[in-house]
Every structure is written in C-alpha cells, then in structure tokens.
Design an enzyme around this catalytic site. Structure first.
Site, mmCIF file in Angstrom:
data_model
loop_
_atom_site.group_PDB
_atom_site.id
_atom_site.type_symbol
_atom_site.label_atom_id
_atom_site.label_comp_id
_atom_site.label_asym_id
_atom_site.label_seq_id
_atom_site.Cartn_x
_atom_site.Cartn_y
_atom_site.Cartn_z
ATOM 1 N N ARG A 33 0.783 -1.233 0.000
ATOM 2 C CA ARG A 33 0.000 0.000 0.000
ATOM 3 C C ARG A 33 0.815 1.284 0.000
ATOM 4 N NH1 ARG A 33 -4.997 -0.234 3.985
ATOM 5 N NH2 ARG A 33 -3.368 0.235 5.480
ATOM 6 N N ASP A 34 2.126 1.213 -0.179
ATOM 7 C CA ASP A 34 2.928 2.441 -0.198
ATOM 8 C C ASP A 34 4.177 2.265 -1.062
ATOM 9 O OD1 ASP A 34 3.679 5.061 0.393
ATOM 10 O OD2 ASP A 34 4.712 4.489 2.235
ATOM 11 N N ILE A 35 4.020 1.652 -2.230
ATOM 12 C CA ILE A 35 5.175 1.458 -3.105
ATOM 13 C C ILE A 35 5.571 2.804 -3.719
ATOM 14 C CG2 ILE A 35 5.930 0.465 -5.323
ATOM 15 C CD1 ILE A 35 6.018 -1.499 -3.069
#
Length: 75
Positions: A33-35
């Site tokens: 969820r935070d690439i």
C-alpha cells in the site's frame, strides 16, 4: 538511482524483481500500500539485490487482520 541512471536492461530487471517481491507478499495476503522509490533500496547499488522496505501500512487481506507495527495497531 540518485547516484546514476539505470540502463533499460537494469530497469527491466528491477521491475521483475519488485514484481516477484510483491507477488511473494500477495501470496501471503499482504499488500504493501505504499510502493514508491523511497521504499525500494538497491543493496550496494545492485538491481539484483533490490529490496522492498517499509511495510508499515501494509494490509493483511484476512477479514479479522489488522495492520500492526511492533505491538501496536497502525491501521
């Protein structure tokens, strides 16, 4: 990537390595969820040693699962 530009071949290898890493996490029903570039490191500048870091807001897909950082609830 701040030190030098990657060659097109290195970019393809990096894409494939990151896709494999995400697939391994997804197989365990974990979603990063935070690439972003800030969450990818190249150990010794080597694409073949790329690592995805900072699973701090990752989401487990199980209905009763919650995101935990250390021993505390994070999201």
């Amino acid at each position: 990537m701040r030190e030098r530009k990657l060659t097109p071949i290195e970019v393809r290898h990096l894409r494939d390595r990151l896709a494999q890493g995400l697939a391994a996490a997804h197989d365990k029903l974990i979603f990063h969820r935070d690439i972003s570039p800030d969450n990818i490191i190249l150990v010794d500048g080597k694409v073949e040693q790329a690592k995805i870091i900072d699973f701090g807001i990752a989401k487990a897909a199980g209905a009763d699962e919650r995101t935990v950082v250390g021993t505390g609830f994070a999201g």
